[in-house]
Design a protein around this motif. Structure first.
Motif, PDB file in Angstrom:
ATOM      1  N   MET A 170       0.839  -1.176   0.000  1.00 19.93           N
ATOM      2  CA  MET A 170       0.000   0.000   0.000  1.00 19.93           C
ATOM      3  C   MET A 170       0.890   1.248   0.000  1.00 19.93           C
ATOM      4  O   MET A 170       1.820   1.344   0.782  1.00 19.93           O
ATOM      5  CB  MET A 170      -0.923  -0.028   1.223  1.00 19.93           C
ATOM      6  N   ASP A 171       0.602   2.178  -0.862  1.00 18.57           N
ATOM      7  CA  ASP A 171       1.322   3.446  -0.949  1.00 18.57           C
ATOM      8  C   ASP A 171       1.093   4.251   0.340  1.00 18.57           C
ATOM      9  O   ASP A 171      -0.041   4.370   0.811  1.00 18.57           O
ATOM     10  CB  ASP A 171       0.802   4.203  -2.171  1.00 18.57           C
ATOM     11  N   ALA A 172       2.166   4.808   0.908  1.00 17.61           N
ATOM     12  CA  ALA A 172       2.079   5.520   2.191  1.00 17.61           C
ATOM     13  C   ALA A 172       1.137   6.713   2.122  1.00 17.61           C
ATOM     14  O   ALA A 172       0.327   6.921   3.043  1.00 17.61           O
ATOM     15  CB  ALA A 172       3.465   5.958   2.641  1.00 17.61           C
ATOM     16  N   LEU A 173       1.205   7.490   1.069  1.00 20.06           N
ATOM     17  CA  LEU A 173       0.344   8.665   0.971  1.00 20.06           C
ATOM     18  C   LEU A 173      -1.119   8.254   0.825  1.00 20.06           C
ATOM     19  O   LEU A 173      -2.010   8.842   1.452  1.00 20.06           O
ATOM     20  CB  LEU A 173       0.779   9.557  -0.195  1.00 20.06           C
ATOM     21  N   ASP A 174      -1.369   7.216   0.038  1.00 24.57           N
ATOM     22  CA  ASP A 174      -2.730   6.694  -0.110  1.00 24.57           C
ATOM     23  C   ASP A 174      -3.268   6.233   1.250  1.00 24.57           C
ATOM     24  O   ASP A 174      -4.417   6.506   1.599  1.00 24.57           O
ATOM     25  CB  ASP A 174      -2.732   5.541  -1.116  1.00 24.57           C
ATOM     26  N   LEU A 175      -2.438   5.561   2.016  1.00 24.11           N
ATOM     27  CA  LEU A 175      -2.826   5.106   3.349  1.00 24.11           C
ATOM     28  C   LEU A 175      -3.217   6.293   4.234  1.00 24.11           C
ATOM     29  O   LEU A 175      -4.264   6.294   4.864  1.00 24.11           O
ATOM     30  CB  LEU A 175      -1.663   4.337   3.992  1.00 24.11           C
TER      31      LEU A 175
ATOM     32  N   PRO B 240      -3.129  -9.273  14.471  1.00 31.29           N
ATOM     33  CA  PRO B 240      -1.739  -9.384  14.020  1.00 31.29           C
ATOM     34  C   PRO B 240      -0.908 -10.197  15.014  1.00 31.29           C
ATOM     35  O   PRO B 240      -1.172 -10.163  16.217  1.00 31.29           O
ATOM     36  CB  PRO B 240      -1.251  -7.937  13.971  1.00 31.29           C
ATOM     37  N   GLU B 241       0.048 -10.921  14.503  1.00 30.61           N
ATOM     38  CA  GLU B 241       0.954 -11.681  15.361  1.00 30.61           C
ATOM     39  C   GLU B 241       2.309 -11.755  14.676  1.00 30.61           C
ATOM     40  O   GLU B 241       2.473 -11.342  13.537  1.00 30.61           O
ATOM     41  CB  GLU B 241       0.400 -13.086  15.644  1.00 30.61           C
TER      42      GLU B 241
ATOM     43  N   ASN C  18       6.133  -5.351  13.646  1.00 33.28           N
ATOM     44  CA  ASN C  18       6.172  -4.146  12.819  1.00 33.28           C
ATOM     45  C   ASN C  18       5.293  -3.040  13.399  1.00 33.28           C
ATOM     46  O   ASN C  18       5.657  -1.865  13.367  1.00 33.28           O
ATOM     47  CB  ASN C  18       5.728  -4.449  11.389  1.00 33.28           C
ATOM     48  N   ILE C  19       4.155  -3.417  13.926  1.00 38.27           N
ATOM     49  CA  ILE C  19       3.236  -2.439  14.521  1.00 38.27           C
ATOM     50  C   ILE C  19       3.900  -1.778  15.727  1.00 38.27           C
ATOM     51  O   ILE C  19       3.879  -0.550  15.862  1.00 38.27           O
ATOM     52  CB  ILE C  19       1.898  -3.110  14.883  1.00 38.27           C
ATOM     53  N   ILE C  20       4.504  -2.576  16.580  1.00 40.70           N
ATOM     54  CA  ILE C  20       5.182  -2.030  17.771  1.00 40.70           C
ATOM     55  C   ILE C  20       6.370  -1.171  17.338  1.00 40.70           C
ATOM     56  O   ILE C  20       6.573  -0.065  17.856  1.00 40.70           O
ATOM     57  CB  ILE C  20       5.641  -3.161  18.717  1.00 40.70           C
ATOM     58  N   ARG C  21       7.158  -1.656  16.389  1.00 39.29           N
ATOM     59  CA  ARG C  21       8.313  -0.882  15.914  1.00 39.29           C
ATOM     60  C   ARG C  21       7.884   0.461  15.315  1.00 39.29           C
ATOM     61  O   ARG C  21       8.571   1.469  15.480  1.00 39.29           O
ATOM     62  CB  ARG C  21       9.122  -1.686  14.898  1.00 39.29           C
ATOM     63  N   ALA C  22       6.760   0.479  14.624  1.00 37.80           N
ATOM     64  CA  ALA C  22       6.251   1.744  14.082  1.00 37.80           C
ATOM     65  C   ALA C  22       5.932   2.711  15.225  1.00 37.80           C
ATOM     66  O   ALA C  22       6.236   3.906  15.136  1.00 37.80           O
ATOM     67  CB  ALA C  22       5.013   1.495  13.219  1.00 37.80           C
TER      68      ALA C  22
ATOM     69  N   GLN D 183      -1.402   2.335  14.222  1.00 34.89           N
ATOM     70  CA  GLN D 183      -2.613   2.131  13.437  1.00 34.89           C
ATOM     71  C   GLN D 183      -2.275   2.047  11.948  1.00 34.89           C
ATOM     72  O   GLN D 183      -2.742   1.156  11.244  1.00 34.89           O
ATOM     73  CB  GLN D 183      -3.607   3.257  13.707  1.00 34.89           C
ATOM     74  N   MET D 184      -1.448   2.958  11.479  1.00 38.69           N
ATOM     75  CA  MET D 184      -1.079   2.967  10.064  1.00 38.69           C
ATOM     76  C   MET D 184      -0.309   1.699   9.686  1.00 38.69           C
ATOM     77  O   MET D 184      -0.517   1.130   8.621  1.00 38.69           O
ATOM     78  CB  MET D 184      -0.242   4.203   9.729  1.00 38.69           C
ATOM     79  N   ALA D 185       0.573   1.239  10.577  1.00 33.30           N
ATOM     80  CA  ALA D 185       1.339   0.018  10.309  1.00 33.30           C
ATOM     81  C   ALA D 185       0.419  -1.197  10.216  1.00 33.30           C
ATOM     82  O   ALA D 185       0.634  -2.086   9.387  1.00 33.30           O
ATOM     83  CB  ALA D 185       2.402  -0.186  11.387  1.00 33.30           C
ATOM     84  N   ALA D 186      -0.602  -1.229  11.055  1.00 29.22           N
ATOM     85  CA  ALA D 186      -1.559  -2.345  10.998  1.00 29.22           C
ATOM     86  C   ALA D 186      -2.290  -2.346   9.662  1.00 29.22           C
ATOM     87  O   ALA D 186      -2.379  -3.379   8.980  1.00 29.22           O
ATOM     88  CB  ALA D 186      -2.553  -2.246  12.159  1.00 29.22           C
ATOM     89  N   ILE D 187      -2.796  -1.192   9.252  1.00 28.01           N
ATOM     90  CA  ILE D 187      -3.553  -1.094   8.011  1.00 28.01           C
ATOM     91  C   ILE D 187      -2.660  -1.405   6.809  1.00 28.01           C
ATOM     92  O   ILE D 187      -3.071  -2.108   5.885  1.00 28.01           O
ATOM     93  CB  ILE D 187      -4.209   0.296   7.889  1.00 28.01           C
ATOM     94  N   ALA D 188      -1.425  -0.941   6.845  1.00 29.65           N
ATOM     95  CA  ALA D 188      -0.489  -1.187   5.743  1.00 29.65           C
ATOM     96  C   ALA D 188      -0.224  -2.674   5.546  1.00 29.65           C
ATOM     97  O   ALA D 188       0.128  -3.104   4.445  1.00 29.65           O
ATOM     98  CB  ALA D 188       0.826  -0.449   5.994  1.00 29.65           C
ATOM     99  N   GLN D 189      -0.412  -3.456   6.598  1.00 24.40           N
ATOM    100  CA  GLN D 189      -0.161  -4.898   6.521  1.00 24.40           C
ATOM    101  C   GLN D 189      -1.438  -5.713   6.307  1.00 24.40           C
ATOM    102  O   GLN D 189      -1.431  -6.936   6.421  1.00 24.40           O
ATOM    103  CB  GLN D 189       0.535  -5.379   7.803  1.00 24.40           C
ATOM    104  N   GLY D 190      -2.554  -5.028   6.022  1.00 22.76           N
ATOM    105  CA  GLY D 190      -3.799  -5.737   5.725  1.00 22.76           C
ATOM    106  C   GLY D 190      -4.708  -5.945   6.918  1.00 22.76           C
ATOM    107  O   GLY D 190      -5.766  -6.567   6.789  1.00 22.76           O
ATOM    108  N   TYR D 191      -4.313  -5.458   8.078  1.00 24.02           N
ATOM    109  CA  TYR D 191      -5.181  -5.523   9.252  1.00 24.02           C
ATOM    110  C   TYR D 191      -5.950  -4.217   9.342  1.00 24.02           C
ATOM    111  O   TYR D 191      -5.882  -3.378   8.454  1.00 24.02           O
ATOM    112  CB  TYR D 191      -4.344  -5.756  10.523  1.00 24.02           C
ATOM    113  N   GLN D 192      -6.679  -4.043  10.387  1.00 29.38           N
ATOM    114  CA  GLN D 192      -7.396  -2.806  10.617  1.00 29.38           C
ATOM    115  C   GLN D 192      -7.230  -2.458  12.084  1.00 29.38           C
ATOM    116  O   GLN D 192      -6.980  -3.341  12.916  1.00 29.38           O
ATOM    117  CB  GLN D 192      -8.869  -2.965  10.256  1.00 29.38           C
TER     118      GLN D 192
END
Length: 182
Positions: free
Chosen positions: A1-6, A21-22, A28-32, A119-128
């Protein structure tokens, strides 16, 4: 997913299902979150993950706070069920370190930025993910349950899971209503 689109199309979905997520995705979510702005390198964040039995514990904490306020039965029932709107909830806490140049308010904002990044990291990986706040995050009983002290503050509950639908389209807003030039 493109960052700006996200960023330009982010919308919350208020009911999420398994899986949460697991593994690498959760890492990745925590690191973000750990990449949030951090004046003076104070790392003013604490992330408490609740899933499975942890959701029941979070529910119990919220119910005890509502009961301590002598809330109506309908309110108690609502807070009891709140953690189960997603298979995972991360309680994001601003862990404040006294500092001459970095006031508590700035550390609270930093923790808020961590929530947004997660939140953005979750969505970028297909979660919500959706970010909830509310009066319970300020309640003394909830603070005690999460071992908060001084100017520490819960900045939000980040609900995570898999979307069951596509988010509604983001409404277009007139930028002139929000922007001015000095």
């Amino acid at each position: 997913m493109d960052a700006l689109d996200l960023l330009l199309n982010r919308r919350s979905i208020a009911k999420l299902s398994e899986p949460a997520p697991e593994g690498k995705a959760l890492e990745n979510i925590i690191r973000a979150g750990l990449r949030a702005p951090d004046h003076a390198g104070l790392t003013p964040w604490r992330f408490v993950i609740s899933q499975g039995e942890g959701l029941h514990k979070l529910s119990k904490i919220l119910v005890q706070a509502a009961q301590a306020d002598q809330s109506e039965a309908s309110v108690v029932e609502k807070v009891k069920n709140a953690p189960f709107r997603a298979p995972m909830v991360i309680t994001v806490i601003a862990k404040v370190t006294p500092h001459d140049k970095v006031p508590a308010f700035e550390q609270h904002l930093s923790a808020g930025c961590a929530v947004q990044a997660m939140q953005m990291a979750a969505i970028a990986q297909g979660y919500q993910a959706f970010w909830r706040s509310g009066k319970w995050m300020f309640h003394p009983h909830v603070h005690q349950a999460f071992n908060l002290s001084g100017e520490d503050q819960i900045v939000g509950f980040l609900y995570l899971g898999t979307p069951g639908c596509t988010p509604m389209k983001v409404p277009e807003r007139d930028l002139s209503q929000f922007v001015e030039y000095l």
